[in-house]
Motif scaffolding. Structure first.
Motif, PDB file in Angstrom:
ATOM      1  N   ASP A 165      12.181 -41.044 -93.155  1.00  0.00           N
ATOM      2  CA  ASP A 165      12.017 -41.954 -92.016  1.00  0.00           C
ATOM      3  C   ASP A 165      13.262 -42.820 -91.848  1.00  0.00           C
ATOM      4  N   ARG A 166      13.786 -43.316 -92.943  1.00  0.00           N
ATOM      5  CA  ARG A 166      14.986 -44.145 -92.878  1.00  0.00           C
ATOM      6  C   ARG A 166      16.196 -43.328 -92.437  1.00  0.00           C
ATOM      7  N   ARG A 213      16.065 -42.571 -88.637  1.00  0.00           N
ATOM      8  CA  ARG A 213      15.673 -43.711 -87.809  1.00  0.00           C
ATOM      9  C   ARG A 213      16.439 -43.802 -86.494  1.00  0.00           C
ATOM     10  N   LYS A 214      17.667 -43.330 -86.451  1.00  0.00           N
ATOM     11  CA  LYS A 214      18.463 -43.411 -85.223  1.00  0.00           C
ATOM     12  C   LYS A 214      18.167 -42.264 -84.257  1.00  0.00           C
ATOM     13  N   HIS A 215      17.269 -41.381 -84.649  1.00  0.00           N
ATOM     14  CA  HIS A 215      16.975 -40.203 -83.821  1.00  0.00           C
ATOM     15  C   HIS A 215      15.512 -40.160 -83.380  1.00  0.00           C
ATOM     16  N   ALA A 216      14.907 -41.325 -83.221  1.00  0.00           N
ATOM     17  CA  ALA A 216      13.477 -41.388 -82.878  1.00  0.00           C
ATOM     18  C   ALA A 216      13.190 -40.770 -81.514  1.00  0.00           C
ATOM     19  N   ASP A 217      14.161 -40.764 -80.604  1.00  0.00           N
ATOM     20  CA  ASP A 217      13.941 -40.232 -79.256  1.00  0.00           C
ATOM     21  C   ASP A 217      14.365 -38.776 -79.098  1.00  0.00           C
ATOM     22  N   ASP A 218      14.826 -38.171 -80.169  1.00  0.00           N
ATOM     23  CA  ASP A 218      15.309 -36.790 -80.106  1.00  0.00           C
ATOM     24  C   ASP A 218      14.252 -35.851 -80.694  1.00  0.00           C
ATOM     25  N   GLN A 248      13.350 -34.840 -84.670  1.00  0.00           N
ATOM     26  CA  GLN A 248      12.042 -35.149 -85.234  1.00  0.00           C
ATOM     27  C   GLN A 248      11.383 -33.901 -85.820  1.00  0.00           C
ATOM     28  N   LYS A 299      13.025 -33.359 -89.096  1.00  0.00           N
ATOM     29  CA  LYS A 299      12.509 -34.319 -90.081  1.00  0.00           C
ATOM     30  C   LYS A 299      11.159 -33.849 -90.619  1.00  0.00           C
TER      31      LYS A 299
END
Length: 122
Positions: free
Chosen positions: A76-77, A80-85, A89, A92
């Motif tokens: 998650d950490r 974190r900068k790719h939450a909109d991609d 995701q 991840k």
């Protein structure tokens, strides 16, 4: 349906997908119930993963202080900068599932330290 390492498969579980050789030949058919002797034969044939019906293996945290579960917890950490991609995701989630499977497999195999191979670090 759950894809699990062979060492987590137990007698009585039922295959959700057939087990195939590299050339596509069916070794074990779908809906086959796993037995002790079948599991031993699959191990000798170096089959690494099987897909079984349901979700019989609780991956949970993968055993607490196992290196693989620690890596799963860090994702998650790291993402974190790719939450909109959506693609990132998906990556991840794929990594999380991989590390949780490895952690559960190491726990079932009795590995405490769970040596991580070079290139597997996150």
């Amino acid at each position: 349906m759950q894809k699990i390492p062979l060492n987590l498969a137990r007698e009585g579980m039922t295959l959700a997908k057939p087990i195939l050789r590299d050339n596509g030949l069916v070794l074990v058919a779908e809906n086959t119930e796993l037995t002790g002797s079948l599991l031993e034969r699959l191990e000798r044939m170096e089959i690494a993963m099987v897909t079984v019906q349901g979700n019989p293996v609780d991956l949970g945290s993968g055993g607490g202080e196992n290196p693989y579960s620690i890596r799963a917890g860090r994702l998650d950490r790291l993402f974190r900068k790719h939450a909109d991609d959506p693609w990132m995701q998906k990556n991840k989630e794929h990594l999380k599932n991989y590390f949780l499977l490895k952690a559960a497999s190491a726990l079932a195999g009795g590995e405490k330290g769970g040596q991580v191979s070079p290139g597997e670090g996150v």
